[in-house]
Enzyme design. Sequence first.
Site, PDB file in Angstrom:
ATOM      1  CE1 TYR A 143      -2.997   3.060   0.579  1.00  0.00           C
ATOM      2  CE2 TYR A 143      -3.624   2.152   2.709  1.00  0.00           C
ATOM      3  CZ  TYR A 143      -3.771   3.114   1.734  1.00  0.00           C
ATOM      4  OH  TYR A 143      -4.679   4.120   1.892  1.00  0.00           O
ATOM      5  CE  LYS A 173      -5.919   2.371  -1.530  1.00  0.00           C
ATOM      6  NZ  LYS A 173      -6.561   2.643  -0.233  1.00  0.00           N
TER       7      LYS A 173
END
Length: 230
Positions: A143, A173
Amino acid sequence: MASPKKKLQGLVAATITPMTEHGEINFSVIGRYVDYLVEEQGVKNVFVNGTTGEGLSLSISERCRVAEEWVTKGRNKLDQIVIHVGALSLKESQELAQHAAEIGADGIAVIAPFFLKPWNKDVLINFLKEVAAAAPALPFYYYHIPALTGVKIRAEELLDGIQDKIPSFQGLKFSDTDLLDFGQCVDQNRQRQFAFLFGVDEQLLSALVMGATGAVGSFVFRDLSTLWSN
């Protein structure tokens, strides 16, 4: 190597954590939340305990209970439930990763630790590797959100050779406005079938042009679901 039931792509809802007026988690809402996403929005993938869900503001026990509720209520309704397990403490992050595996989550994601920050790619990968090793059967996602972590290591640099160190790595992400970095992530890793999930809603259309395979956001747009075939 970890392998998801199918590639994580398309729309992924970054879920909020419902609270009561007294600041307690309102677990009774999550079942209705699942039904709303599936029946009203056609969204069957979720990202739990991330930024939108205020995961890092919750205690470890609260994060575990929220994850359990999503997995329980989402069973046979949602396609993939990815749990964010990042924490400042490596041991806590490992504990959350193990818990996600035990309850039947479909993947885990981790941000960079942001108090004592990793100062180069190798230090960051070593941290991520230790977390991923706590749940080796689960697909692992990085992330990338430097505006909040302050960790400025470029995602494109991090991806170079990452699967050699973290066999369960499946994608990232990308929640940053640096579209050059995102484009290089896509261009240099096309053969690896990574999930390139974009997390800045305002720039999503640009990211789609550059090769994003999915979007993790707090806004849900039904019409965008047609942009990806399942």
